[in-house]
Design a protein around this motif. Structure first.
Motif, short mmCIF file in Angstrom:
data_model
loop_
_atom_site.label_atom_id
_atom_site.label_comp_id
_atom_site.label_asym_id
_atom_site.label_seq_id
_atom_site.Cartn_x
_atom_site.Cartn_y
_atom_site.Cartn_z
N ILE A 126 1.90 -2.23 6.59
CA ILE A 126 2.09 -1.10 7.31
C ILE A 126 3.41 -0.41 6.78
O ILE A 126 3.49 0.71 7.00
CB ILE A 126 1.88 -1.57 8.71
CG1 ILE A 126 0.41 -1.89 9.02
CG2 ILE A 126 2.26 -0.24 9.69
CD1 ILE A 126 0.33 -2.68 10.16
N ALA A 127 4.35 -1.39 6.57
CA ALA A 127 5.64 -0.87 6.21
C ALA A 127 5.67 0.00 5.12
O ALA A 127 6.02 1.11 4.79
CB ALA A 127 6.69 -1.97 6.17
N LEU B 124 -0.64 5.66 10.68
CA LEU B 124 0.89 4.97 10.71
C LEU B 124 1.52 5.12 12.07
O LEU B 124 1.75 4.08 12.46
CB LEU B 124 1.79 5.81 9.78
CG LEU B 124 3.15 5.11 9.64
CD1 LEU B 124 3.32 4.01 9.13
CD2 LEU B 124 4.00 6.14 8.90
N PHE C 173 8.25 5.53 11.58
CA PHE C 173 8.63 4.51 10.76
C PHE C 173 9.90 3.69 11.18
O PHE C 173 9.89 2.38 11.10
CB PHE C 173 8.54 4.77 9.26
CG PHE C 173 8.70 3.71 8.24
CD1 PHE C 173 7.86 2.91 8.22
CD2 PHE C 173 9.91 3.56 7.93
CE1 PHE C 173 8.03 1.81 7.15
CE2 PHE C 173 10.25 2.64 7.09
CZ PHE C 173 9.33 1.84 6.57
N PHE D 77 -7.38 -1.26 8.97
CA PHE D 77 -7.14 0.25 8.29
C PHE D 77 -7.97 1.24 8.38
O PHE D 77 -7.73 2.44 8.16
CB PHE D 77 -6.74 -0.12 6.78
CG PHE D 77 -5.26 -0.35 6.58
CD1 PHE D 77 -5.06 -1.63 7.09
CD2 PHE D 77 -4.55 0.32 5.78
CE1 PHE D 77 -3.51 -2.04 6.60
CE2 PHE D 77 -3.07 0.02 5.46
CZ PHE D 77 -2.80 -1.22 6.01
N LEU E 72 2.95 1.40 3.72
CA LEU E 72 2.18 2.62 3.87
C LEU E 72 3.21 3.80 4.63
O LEU E 72 3.14 4.75 4.16
CB LEU E 72 1.22 2.46 4.96
CG LEU E 72 0.17 3.42 5.41
CD1 LEU E 72 -0.69 3.91 4.02
CD2 LEU E 72 -0.41 3.15 6.61
N GLY E 73 4.06 3.38 5.38
CA GLY E 73 4.86 4.15 6.07
C GLY E 73 5.87 4.93 4.89
O GLY E 73 6.34 6.02 4.92
N LEU F 158 10.66 -4.49 14.10
CA LEU F 158 10.18 -5.51 13.21
C LEU F 158 11.73 -6.41 12.89
O LEU F 158 11.38 -7.69 12.84
CB LEU F 158 9.65 -5.23 11.79
CG LEU F 158 8.18 -4.65 12.13
CD1 LEU F 158 7.71 -4.26 10.72
CD2 LEU F 158 7.41 -5.38 12.64
N VAL G 182 0.92 -1.21 -0.06
CA VAL G 182 0.01 0.12 0.00
C VAL G 182 0.99 1.34 -0.12
O VAL G 182 0.60 2.21 0.62
CB VAL G 182 -1.05 0.15 1.15
CG1 VAL G 182 -2.21 -0.69 1.04
CG2 VAL G 182 -0.29 -0.19 2.49
N LEU H 75 9.61 1.57 14.06
CA LEU H 75 8.71 0.44 13.37
C LEU H 75 9.63 -0.65 12.90
O LEU H 75 9.62 -1.77 13.04
CB LEU H 75 7.72 0.95 12.55
CG LEU H 75 6.96 -0.31 11.82
CD1 LEU H 75 6.01 -0.94 12.82
CD2 LEU H 75 5.93 0.33 10.92
N VAL H 76 10.39 -0.14 11.85
CA VAL H 76 11.46 -1.28 11.18
C VAL H 76 12.19 -1.65 12.03
O VAL H 76 12.43 -3.03 12.09
CB VAL H 76 12.15 -0.45 10.03
CG1 VAL H 76 13.00 -1.55 9.37
CG2 VAL H 76 10.70 -0.05 8.95
N PHE I 40 -0.34 2.42 13.98
CA PHE I 40 0.12 0.98 14.05
C PHE I 40 1.58 1.11 14.42
O PHE I 40 1.70 -0.25 15.14
CB PHE I 40 0.06 0.84 12.27
CG PHE I 40 -1.25 0.32 11.80
CD1 PHE I 40 -1.93 -0.59 12.56
CD2 PHE I 40 -1.67 0.93 10.81
CE1 PHE I 40 -3.03 -1.29 12.06
CE2 PHE I 40 -2.84 0.59 10.03
CZ PHE I 40 -3.52 -0.62 10.82
#
Lengths: 431, 337
Positions: free
Chosen positions: A189-190, B251, B317, B45, A192-193, B324, A55, B320-321, B254
């Protein structure tokens, strides 16, 4: 036969727009349908072939737009003199930092690795910033109202379509390396970011793309209407056809765009079909349908995913460059995920994921509805408010709100198709 | 000594308090996402737009209340309207569950199908919000604007830096804390809360022990909608209400849920604050702060800002990465999708 009818119906709808609204409107819709179709093919390569839920379409489309600017705009010599070398050095410093990090990661271990990475990142950050800040300041100070950026290469804009694909592919490779190990929800989600970050970079790095100051007046691959109108042969042709010259020049230019876009669409479509029906395409679908089984058969799933992710993103990048070419300007502020990411997704799902013909049809149908929902919404609101008093605030509000009906409509269409015809208008061929 | 105090007050004013308020809003949003994930097993979403919808209902009721002269004195009227907003969001969520998600639940469809369906729901809610209230900025805060005014604080403490605490920030922190306590009481102490946790841990086992899945799903939506409305209203009070910003909150929300460990409510709260404080600290310009602490000649020339404010998405972000890649289950042990 069914496909023929579906496309025929779509064509008839466009002809109806031409007859009842105007041919200019019909061609404008057609041009964006063609571009959307290429984007939808890109998404279909990722989702339909391999089941990757990306996305971040908006980001790759915007990269195509960046390519259009960088290829076609004339270079700003003064800006290059002011800060070109500084920016290049800063780029080298960043590259050196990354290389140092990779080296440290490979050679060291334990606490030494952590400390080394930390020091490398901090040092790299300070050095890059020290080189970058003054250079950018100098570039952006060069006639900020007109340029204030490095400009491009001054080449024909059609070349940008390929460059846009390459640029998107390059970024997709990096993105894919980071995020493709993840399962579907996390990948969504990744990506999208990532698309939000790409847009943020494009909006803020004024030295590269002028940011929200926009780049206008991109060179065109087709003649300008105003020049056509001055040509005697063109005026004769228009009178011969019995169409006003001004109107005919619009139709002529949009028609030329449509021919160019159709050529690209056909090329991408043929390549996609060949890929889908090759052993490679069958392997991709095998991975999509049962990744564990495919892995057990010795297929390198992550590598294949990376490959298909890069390919699909490149196609989206090509379409993004074409879109900016058609607009004649690059406006980073207008990139909006509903329009550039999720609408493309609706196209693919409605058309039939896994089927290239379906993706194209979906793009045509959904873009048509997206445009025509606005007059339809206005008409609906007019009917509703016809009996209200003329000065009623509710009536005024409803009329103002009419354009937003299209979002509601898109959601409804997506949900209805997903529920009652989950394989889309033209389902994937099995076997 | 004064300089150190000044620096501390400056930091509280621009980093600590905004970070706490923003973190509380993100935590409430992430709690909703995490609950839906834990029970219904998909990333919703449409959650950002559900927040916008709940906030919109609250705003409409606020206007109606203001119209007939009801107010909460020094507090914003929106707090009185909040239960009605929650009701609106609950009705909408349940309607979408009945008409959309239940079908796929019966089919035991793949999670990605739920995610795509939630994209459709997102479009529809977004359209409804824009139809009703329009795409523009809406302000609806009233009552006292400040709990502590910067000038009063300066006069009282004799420092150069004033500490301002806006009432919306104070209310955000208090309301968010109250909602979280209520949620944990519900999850740990009530029958339905325990049933929900059991269902989330092991669906089949929960069904065998007589838990009614329809009721679990019903209560999950009720709570998620309530949390979303609270988060949306508090965010709208604190900043301003605009349909599009709620979509963009998706974002960081999440990110907060995943960083904390998706499916784990405690993790969602921790994640919300981690994301909020990282965004605020990385994008804050430390020029004046450093100026207080070091001798004048050492003071930095630039803004001493690590990243421009526009890159705040990048911060959530990157975190987040990193999570992950290094610890996919998050800080507190959540699930791996």
């Amino acid at each position: 036969m069914k496909n023929f009818l579906l496309f025929g119906g779509m064509g008839a709808a466009l002809v109806a727009v031409g007859l009842f609204q105007s041919w200019n409107v019909a061609l404008a819709i057609l041009n964006l349908q063609l571009i959307s179709a290429i984007m939808a093919l890109g998404v279909n390569i990722q989702w339909g072939y391999a089941g990757l839920f990306n996305v971040g379409i908006m980001g790759f489309a915007a990269l195509g737009g960046v390519a259009a600017v960088l290829v076609s705009m004339p270079p700003v010599a003064e800006a290059w003199r002011a800060g070109g070398s500084g920016v290049l050095l800063a780029g080298l410093a960043v590259a050196a930092t990354v290389a140092a990090c990779v080296l440290i990661y490979r050679k060291l271990s334990g606490n030494a690795r952590k400390l080394g990475l930390f020091l490398a990142v901090v040092a790299g950050y300070w050095i890059s910033r020290a080189l970058y800040d003054p250079a950018v300041g100098a570039i952006e100070a060069v006639d900020p109202a007109a340029t204030g950026y490095l400009g491009g290469l001054g080449l024909p804009i059609v070349l940008a379509w390929g460059v846009g694909g390459l640029l998107a592919a390059g970024v997709a490779w990096i993105v894919g390396k980071i995020s493709l190990g993840l399962r579907s929800d996390y990948l969504a989600i990744a990506t999208l970011g990532i698309s939000e970050i790409l847009i943020a970079v494009i909006k803020n790095e004024d030295w590269l793309t002028r940011g929200v100051k926009n780049v206008t007046g991109l060179p065109r691959p087709v003649p300008y209407e105003i020049e056509l109108q001055r040509q005697p042969w063109f005026a004769d042709l228009a009178t011969g056809l019995g169409i006003p010259v001004a109107e005919f020049s619009g139709i002529y230019v949009k028609g030329l765009y449509a021919l160019l876009f159709t050529a690209v669409l056909i090329l991408v479509y043929m390549l996609s079909q060949r890929a889908l029906h090759s052993p490679w395409g069958r392997m991709m679908r095998a991975i999509r349908d049962n990744r564990d089984a495919a892995a057990a058969m010795g297929k390198n799933v992550t590598r294949r995913h990376l490959q298909v992710f890069v390919l699909g993103s490149a196609v989206v990048g090509i379409a993004g460059a074409m879109l900016t070419t058609l607009d004649g300007q690059f406006t980073p502020g207008t990139y909006n995920p509903l329009r550039y990411t999720f609408l493309i997704w609706v196209m693919v799902i409605v058309g039939g994921s896994g089927n290239n013909t379906g993706a194209i049809l979906g793009a045509f149908v959904i873009w048509f509805l997206w445009i025509q929902a606005e007059p339809a919404g206005l008409w609906l609101m007019d009917t509703i408010t016809a009996r209200m008093p003329a000065d009623s605030p509710i009536a005024a509000h409803l009329l103002d709100a009419a354009p937003h009906l299209r979002l509601f409509l898109m959601g409804l269409i997506l949900l209805l198709v997903l529920r009652f015809s989950p394989r889309g208008l033209i389902p994937e061929q099995r076997g | 000594m004064h300089d150190v105090l000044n620096a501390f007050v400056l930091l509280s004013n621009f980093v600590l308090i905004p970070g706490l308020a923003y973190g509380a809003q993100l935590a409430l949003g992430a709690l909703g996402v995490t609950l839906i994930y834990a029970v219904l097993r998909f990333s919703n979403f449409a959650h950002g737009d559900l927040m916008a919808f709940g906030a919109m209902c609250t705003i409409l009721v606020t206007w109606a209340m203001q119209g007939i002269g009801i107010s909460a004195g020094p507090l914003p009227t929106a707090l009185l309207a909040l239960p009605f907003g929650i009701l609106g969001a609950v009705v909408l969520s349940l309607a979408f569950d009945r008409s959309v998600y239940r079908f796929y639940r019966k089919q035991r469809a793949a999670p990605v199908v739920f995610v795509i369906a939630s994209v459709g729901v997102m479009f529809m809610i977004n359209g409804i919000v824009r139809l009703v209230i329009g795409p523009d900025d809406v302000r609806f805060d009233d009552g006292e604007r400040f709990i502590i005014r910067a000038r009063d604080f300066e006069a009282w403490s004799g420092l150069n830096e004033g500490l301002a605490l806006r009432s919306t920030q104070g209310i955000t922190i208090v309301v968010a804390f109250a909602v979280m306590v209520a949620l944990f009481w519900f999850l740990n102490r009530t029958r339905m809360g325990k049933a929900m946790r059991a269902y989330s841990d092991n669906e089949d086992l929960a069904l065998l022990s007589g838990i009614n899945p329809d009721r679990v799903v019903f209560w999950t939506w009720v709570i998620a909608a309530a949390l979303a409305t609270a988060a949306g209203t508090l965010y709208g009070l604190d900043k301003s209400f605009k349909a599009f910003t709620y979509f963009q909150l998706l974002l960081p929300i999440f990110a907060a849920a995943i960083v904390g460990g998706i499916g784990n409510p405690l993790g969602a709260i921790a994640g919300g604050f981690v994301i909020a404080f990282s965004e605020v600290t990385v994008t804050y310009a430390y020029k004046r702060f450093v100026g207080y602490l070091v001798p004048e000649s050492w003071a930095p020339e630039g803004l001493a800002q690590l990243l421009s404010t526009d890159y705040k998405f990048a911060v959530s972000f990157v975190i987040l990465v990193l999570v992950l890649l290094i610890r996919p289950t998050g800080i507190f042990k959540g699930r791996i999708i």
